[in-house]
Design a protein around this motif. Structure first.
Motif, PDB file in Angstrom:
ATOM      1  N   PHE A  72      -4.322 -87.701   1.210  1.00  0.00           N
ATOM      2  CA  PHE A  72      -3.393 -86.885   2.000  1.00  0.00           C
ATOM      3  C   PHE A  72      -2.727 -85.931   1.180  1.00  0.00           C
ATOM      4  CE2 PHE A  72      -4.602 -90.099   5.061  1.00  0.00           C
ATOM      5  CZ  PHE A  72      -4.847 -89.567   6.130  1.00  0.00           C
ATOM      6  N   GLN A  73      -2.801 -84.737   0.935  1.00  0.00           N
ATOM      7  CA  GLN A  73      -2.038 -83.840   0.141  1.00  0.00           C
ATOM      8  C   GLN A  73      -0.870 -83.354   0.674  1.00  0.00           C
ATOM      9  OE1 GLN A  73      -3.973 -80.210  -0.970  1.00  0.00           O
ATOM     10  NE2 GLN A  73      -2.905 -80.036  -2.710  1.00  0.00           N
ATOM     11  N   GLN A  74      -0.488 -83.179   1.995  1.00  0.00           N
ATOM     12  CA  GLN A  74       0.856 -82.658   2.293  1.00  0.00           C
ATOM     13  C   GLN A  74       2.002 -83.479   2.315  1.00  0.00           C
ATOM     14  OE1 GLN A  74       0.207 -80.186   5.870  1.00  0.00           O
ATOM     15  NE2 GLN A  74      -1.780 -79.565   5.168  1.00  0.00           N
ATOM     16  N   LYS A  75       1.751 -84.640   3.258  1.00  0.00           N
ATOM     17  CA  LYS A  75       3.015 -85.399   3.390  1.00  0.00           C
ATOM     18  C   LYS A  75       2.470 -86.990   3.623  1.00  0.00           C
ATOM     19  CE  LYS A  75       4.118 -83.833   7.344  1.00  0.00           C
ATOM     20  NZ  LYS A  75       4.739 -83.618   8.615  1.00  0.00           N
ATOM     21  N   ALA A  76       3.287 -87.810   3.062  1.00  0.00           N
ATOM     22  CA  ALA A  76       2.869 -89.176   3.017  1.00  0.00           C
ATOM     23  C   ALA A  76       3.076 -89.558   4.571  1.00  0.00           C
ATOM     24  CB  ALA A  76       4.107 -90.110   2.359  1.00  0.00           C
ATOM     25  N   ASP A  77       3.729 -88.829   5.207  1.00  0.00           N
ATOM     26  CA  ASP A  77       3.963 -89.305   6.853  1.00  0.00           C
ATOM     27  C   ASP A  77       2.646 -89.013   7.457  1.00  0.00           C
ATOM     28  OD1 ASP A  77       6.338 -88.266   5.603  1.00  0.00           O
ATOM     29  OD2 ASP A  77       7.162 -88.860   7.483  1.00  0.00           O
ATOM     30  N   ASP A  78       1.912 -88.083   7.200  1.00  0.00           N
ATOM     31  CA  ASP A  78       0.731 -87.825   7.532  1.00  0.00           C
ATOM     32  C   ASP A  78      -0.505 -89.119   7.427  1.00  0.00           C
ATOM     33  OD1 ASP A  78       1.263 -85.083   8.418  1.00  0.00           O
ATOM     34  OD2 ASP A  78       0.378 -84.389   6.266  1.00  0.00           O
ATOM     35  N   ALA A  79      -0.375 -89.934   6.349  1.00  0.00           N
ATOM     36  CA  ALA A  79      -1.267 -90.952   6.250  1.00  0.00           C
ATOM     37  C   ALA A  79      -0.889 -91.985   6.894  1.00  0.00           C
ATOM     38  CB  ALA A  79      -1.032 -91.471   4.565  1.00  0.00           C
ATOM     39  N   VAL A  80       0.427 -92.267   6.858  1.00  0.00           N
ATOM     40  CA  VAL A  80       1.101 -93.440   7.969  1.00  0.00           C
ATOM     41  C   VAL A  80       0.714 -93.186   9.309  1.00  0.00           C
ATOM     42  CG1 VAL A  80       3.114 -94.758   8.560  1.00  0.00           C
ATOM     43  CG2 VAL A  80       2.718 -94.054   6.349  1.00  0.00           C
ATOM     44  N   ASN A  81       1.006 -92.011   9.741  1.00  0.00           N
ATOM     45  CA  ASN A  81       0.822 -91.648  11.004  1.00  0.00           C
ATOM     46  C   ASN A  81      -0.870 -91.746  11.588  1.00  0.00           C
ATOM     47  OD1 ASN A  81       3.435 -91.015  11.676  1.00  0.00           O
ATOM     48  ND2 ASN A  81       3.231 -88.862  11.083  1.00  0.00           N
ATOM     49  N   ALA A  82      -1.490 -91.403  10.566  1.00  0.00           N
ATOM     50  CA  ALA A  82      -3.044 -91.729  10.812  1.00  0.00           C
ATOM     51  C   ALA A  82      -3.174 -93.171  10.854  1.00  0.00           C
ATOM     52  CB  ALA A  82      -3.762 -91.141   9.708  1.00  0.00           C
ATOM     53  N   ALA A  83      -2.822 -93.901   9.965  1.00  0.00           N
ATOM     54  CA  ALA A  83      -3.110 -95.309  10.109  1.00  0.00           C
ATOM     55  C   ALA A  83      -2.415 -95.944  11.199  1.00  0.00           C
ATOM     56  CB  ALA A  83      -2.323 -96.063   8.712  1.00  0.00           C
ATOM     57  N   ILE A  84      -1.514 -95.516  11.921  1.00  0.00           N
ATOM     58  CA  ILE A  84      -0.888 -96.234  13.069  1.00  0.00           C
ATOM     59  C   ILE A  84      -1.830 -95.676  14.485  1.00  0.00           C
ATOM     60  CG2 ILE A  84       1.119 -95.933  14.926  1.00  0.00           C
ATOM     61  CD1 ILE A  84       2.967 -95.521  12.126  1.00  0.00           C
ATOM     62  N   GLU A  85      -2.156 -94.492  14.203  1.00  0.00           N
ATOM     63  CA  GLU A  85      -2.930 -94.029  15.434  1.00  0.00           C
ATOM     64  C   GLU A  85      -4.142 -94.680  15.359  1.00  0.00           C
ATOM     65  OE1 GLU A  85      -5.121 -90.036  17.385  1.00  0.00           O
ATOM     66  OE2 GLU A  85      -3.367 -89.706  15.926  1.00  0.00           O
ATOM     67  N   MET A  86      -4.747 -95.131  14.174  1.00  0.00           N
ATOM     68  CA  MET A  86      -5.927 -95.866  14.107  1.00  0.00           C
ATOM     69  C   MET A  86      -6.035 -97.358  14.644  1.00  0.00           C
ATOM     70  SD  MET A  86      -7.671 -94.755  10.379  1.00  0.00           S
ATOM     71  CE  MET A  86      -8.976 -95.945  10.066  1.00  0.00           C
ATOM     72  N   LEU A  87      -4.964 -97.697  14.247  1.00  0.00           N
ATOM     73  CA  LEU A  87      -4.554 -99.132  14.814  1.00  0.00           C
ATOM     74  C   LEU A  87      -4.492 -99.201  16.338  1.00  0.00           C
ATOM     75  CD1 LEU A  87      -2.123-100.385  11.862  1.00  0.00           C
ATOM     76  CD2 LEU A  87      -4.322-101.100  12.277  1.00  0.00           C
ATOM     77  N   CYS A  88      -3.924 -98.125  17.006  1.00  0.00           N
ATOM     78  CA  CYS A  88      -3.671 -98.059  18.431  1.00  0.00           C
ATOM     79  C   CYS A  88      -5.025 -97.677  18.963  1.00  0.00           C
ATOM     80  CB  CYS A  88      -2.775 -97.003  18.621  1.00  0.00           C
ATOM     81  SG  CYS A  88      -0.992 -97.146  18.228  1.00  0.00           S
ATOM     82  N   THR A  89      -5.794 -96.869  18.220  1.00  0.00           N
ATOM     83  CA  THR A  89      -7.121 -96.667  18.764  1.00  0.00           C
ATOM     84  C   THR A  89      -8.059 -97.908  18.852  1.00  0.00           C
ATOM     85  OG1 THR A  89      -6.883 -94.360  18.177  1.00  0.00           O
ATOM     86  CG2 THR A  89      -9.172 -95.168  18.475  1.00  0.00           C
ATOM     87  N   LEU A  90      -7.914 -98.755  17.747  1.00  0.00           N
ATOM     88  CA  LEU A  90      -8.754 -99.659  17.526  1.00  0.00           C
ATOM     89  C   LEU A  90      -8.215-100.960  18.611  1.00  0.00           C
ATOM     90  CD1 LEU A  90     -10.687-101.517  15.731  1.00  0.00           C
ATOM     91  CD2 LEU A  90      -8.538-102.432  14.716  1.00  0.00           C
ATOM     92  N   ALA A  91      -7.156-100.793  19.075  1.00  0.00           N
ATOM     93  CA  ALA A  91      -6.887-101.755  20.134  1.00  0.00           C
ATOM     94  C   ALA A  91      -7.582-101.335  21.343  1.00  0.00           C
ATOM     95  CB  ALA A  91      -5.183-101.815  20.451  1.00  0.00           C
ATOM     96  N   GLU A  92      -7.493-100.105  21.732  1.00  0.00           N
ATOM     97  CA  GLU A  92      -8.285 -99.748  22.797  1.00  0.00           C
ATOM     98  C   GLU A  92      -9.965 -99.874  22.699  1.00  0.00           C
ATOM     99  OE1 GLU A  92      -7.407 -95.649  23.299  1.00  0.00           O
ATOM    100  OE2 GLU A  92      -5.335 -95.856  23.677  1.00  0.00           O
ATOM    101  N   TYR A  93     -10.266 -99.688  21.337  1.00  0.00           N
ATOM    102  CA  TYR A  93     -11.872 -99.994  21.184  1.00  0.00           C
ATOM    103  C   TYR A  93     -12.016-101.412  21.388  1.00  0.00           C
ATOM    104  CZ  TYR A  93     -16.060 -99.622  18.278  1.00  0.00           C
ATOM    105  OH  TYR A  93     -17.439 -99.833  17.772  1.00  0.00           O
ATOM    106  N   ASN A  94     -11.108-102.338  20.997  1.00  0.00           N
ATOM    107  CA  ASN A  94     -11.261-103.820  21.165  1.00  0.00           C
ATOM    108  C   ASN A  94     -11.460-104.185  22.430  1.00  0.00           C
ATOM    109  OD1 ASN A  94     -11.880-104.651  18.774  1.00  0.00           O
ATOM    110  ND2 ASN A  94      -9.571-104.801  18.221  1.00  0.00           N
ATOM    111  N   ASP A  95     -10.515-103.485  23.611  1.00  0.00           N
ATOM    112  CA  ASP A  95     -10.612-103.820  24.916  1.00  0.00           C
ATOM    113  C   ASP A  95     -11.886-103.520  25.484  1.00  0.00           C
ATOM    114  OD1 ASP A  95      -7.985-104.498  24.877  1.00  0.00           O
ATOM    115  OD2 ASP A  95      -6.967-102.642  25.443  1.00  0.00           O
ATOM    116  N   ALA A  96     -12.496-102.296  25.111  1.00  0.00           N
ATOM    117  CA  ALA A  96     -13.907-102.137  25.631  1.00  0.00           C
ATOM    118  C   ALA A  96     -14.854-103.060  25.117  1.00  0.00           C
ATOM    119  CB  ALA A  96     -14.060-100.436  25.215  1.00  0.00           C
ATOM    120  N   ARG A  97     -14.624-103.572  23.722  1.00  0.00           N
ATOM    121  CA  ARG A  97     -15.860-104.609  23.035  1.00  0.00           C
ATOM    122  C   ARG A  97     -15.376-105.750  23.877  1.00  0.00           C
ATOM    123  NH1 ARG A  97     -18.264-104.024  18.310  1.00  0.00           N
ATOM    124  NH2 ARG A  97     -17.858-106.371  17.998  1.00  0.00           N
ATOM    125  N   GLN A  98     -14.410-106.163  24.260  1.00  0.00           N
ATOM    126  CA  GLN A  98     -14.259-107.360  24.904  1.00  0.00           C
ATOM    127  C   GLN A  98     -14.812-107.470  26.271  1.00  0.00           C
ATOM    128  OE1 GLN A  98      -9.999-107.869  23.833  1.00  0.00           O
ATOM    129  NE2 GLN A  98     -10.411-110.052  23.058  1.00  0.00           N
TER     130      GLN A  98
END
Length: 441
Positions: A243-269
């Motif tokens: 991530f070249q612009q802001k460190a916030d971008d990387a952290v926000n991407a990580a947080i969204e990935m974790l939230c998306t993973l929670a929904e993904y896991n609900d579908a898997r279960q």
């Protein structure tokens, strides 16, 4: 099939004379055709179009029953824009000629009776112009096709070498890239990996493995790009991005990935499949981006100690039972640190390096219940760390026990409780500073 020169006049004697004149000069290379009205001309031209016959020149009268000459030439210009239009008439007024010039791109107006030499030269020049223009158009079409193919090729290559990566190297095309091209940038590096992927993959066929990985990456890859990140490469089930612009971008991407993973896991279960867990490590620092490899096999890559540390932080998530760890450098680089739930987890040292790195957990992506427990015990947890680094292990053990009473699944608290108990019995050297060596990835 020979190209066609078409003559249109409602007087047969004019057509006959004109055709004989043109055949003597042009009959060897061209078909000289005649029609007696605009409507007949358009029917004839429709046949030429269907057979893809060249139609370089039309010579038309102005005063004809039904469609007038300038109307015919305008229609021909719409269908055959390259065809050269010549008006050969004795009764055309200035308005008709003006309309032919403005709406049909009239090439030349010749009065009846015509001068044979003038007519011959006019047609010679018209034929030359037509084929020159056609050649230019064909070249333009070929160039446009080549540019389209190059654009498609670049789009295909962008699936392997991102366009942004080329931009970092100041290259317009993958074709411009050379072995050894490199640039140094300050960036935030992002590593993610699926926990226990080997155990998961052993329960699947090779085909299922690829389907699983691609389904997972298909969920996560777009999130990185939506937050201005550039995926450097997929490492099996892992992702390396910058991530070249802001460190916030990387952290926000990580947080969204974790939230998306929670929904993904609900579908898997719901489908009877086990949930998956990931670890993410983020660091900010200087990196080298460039092309490595050898003459016949090159790859874009990002390398530096900063990249290595991000990888180590991702591995450290296993030790702390955390989903997202960042370095102190990343925390200090955040433009809006107040919007993140964070806590200090300790100090580590990468094997072979002297630098001590404070590590922080970002837990915005945790389940709401876990977030609340970590918020409620944050002050107590930090008090325990203060005692721990001061070598006050008995006090630290008491505090960490209290943390675990309220938050029994807090793995870092349990880890520090066990270490405090161990050091309380075994003691530590005078030089001990509580720094843990990271000897794993």
């Amino acid at each position: 099939m020979k190209p066609v020169i078409l003559c249109d006049d409602d007087e047969k004697i004019i057509l006959s004379s004109l055709k004989e004149h043109l055949k003597r000069r042009f009959g060897g290379d061209y078909r000289i055709e005649t029609v007696e009205s605009g409507e007949e001309a358009l029917e004839f031209l429709a046949e030429l179009h269907d057979r893809a016959v060249d139609f370089p020149v039309i010579i038309a009268d102005q005063i004809m029953p039904g469609m007038k000459g300038h109307e015919l030439l305008r229609e021909i210009h719409c269908r055959f824009p390259l065809t050269l239009k010549i008006m050969l008439t004795g009764q055309a007024n200035a308005d008709a000629v003006g309309l032919a010039v403005n709406h049909a791109n009239l090439y030349r107006y010749i009065s009846k009776p015509w001068d044979p030499t003038d007519l011959t030269l006019t047609i010679e020049q018209a034929l030359h112009s037509y084929f020159q223009e056609k050649k230019v158009e064909e070249q333009n079409v070929a160039l446009h096709k080549m540019n389209q193919e190059l654009a498609q090729l670049n789009q295909a290559y962008e699936r392997f070498v991102p366009r942004e990566f080329l931009g970092f190297l100041k290259k317009q095309s993958i074709l411009d890239v050379q072995l050894g091209d490199q640039v140094q940038r300050e960036m935030t590096i992002f590593f993610s990996d699926i926990r226990g992927f080997t155990s998961i993959s052993e329960q699947m066929t090779p085909d299922d493995n690829f389907r699983f990985i691609n389904a997972y990456l298909g969920q996560m890859g777009p999130i990185v790009r939506q937050h201005q990140g550039v995926i450097d490469k997929f490492l099996g089930d892992g992702i390396l991005a910058v991530f070249q612009q802001k460190a916030d971008d990387a952290v926000n991407a990580a947080i969204e990935m974790l939230c998306t993973l929670a929904e993904y896991n609900d579908a898997r279960q719901q489908q009877g499949r086990i949930p998956i867990h990931i670890g993410i490590g983020i660091n900010t620092g200087a990196v080298m981006l460039g092309i490595i490899g050898e003459a016949d096999r090159m790859d874009g890559s990002v390398i530096s100690d900063s990249v290595n540390l991000a990888s180590r932080l991702e591995g450290l998530t296993k030790v702390f039972g955390a989903s997202l760890l960042i370095s102190e450098r990343t925390l200090q680089s955040l433009q809006t640190p107040e919007q993140y739930y964070s806590r200090f987890l300790g100090k580590v040292q990468v094997k072979g390096k002297n630098t001590v790195v404070p590590v922080f957990e970002i837990y915005n992506g945790d389940p709401p219940a876990q977030i609340e427990l970590k918020l409620n015990t944050k002050a107590l947890f930090e008090e325990g760390l203060t005692h721990y680094f001061a070598k006050e292990f008995a006090e630290a053990a008491v505090v960490f026990k209290n943390v675990l009473k309220e938050h029994p699944s807090d793995k870092p608290a349990r880890l520090y409780l066990e270490r405090s108990a161990q050091y309380l019995v075994q003691g530590v050297p005078d030089t001990w500073q509580g720094v843990e060596a990271m000897e794993f990835k």
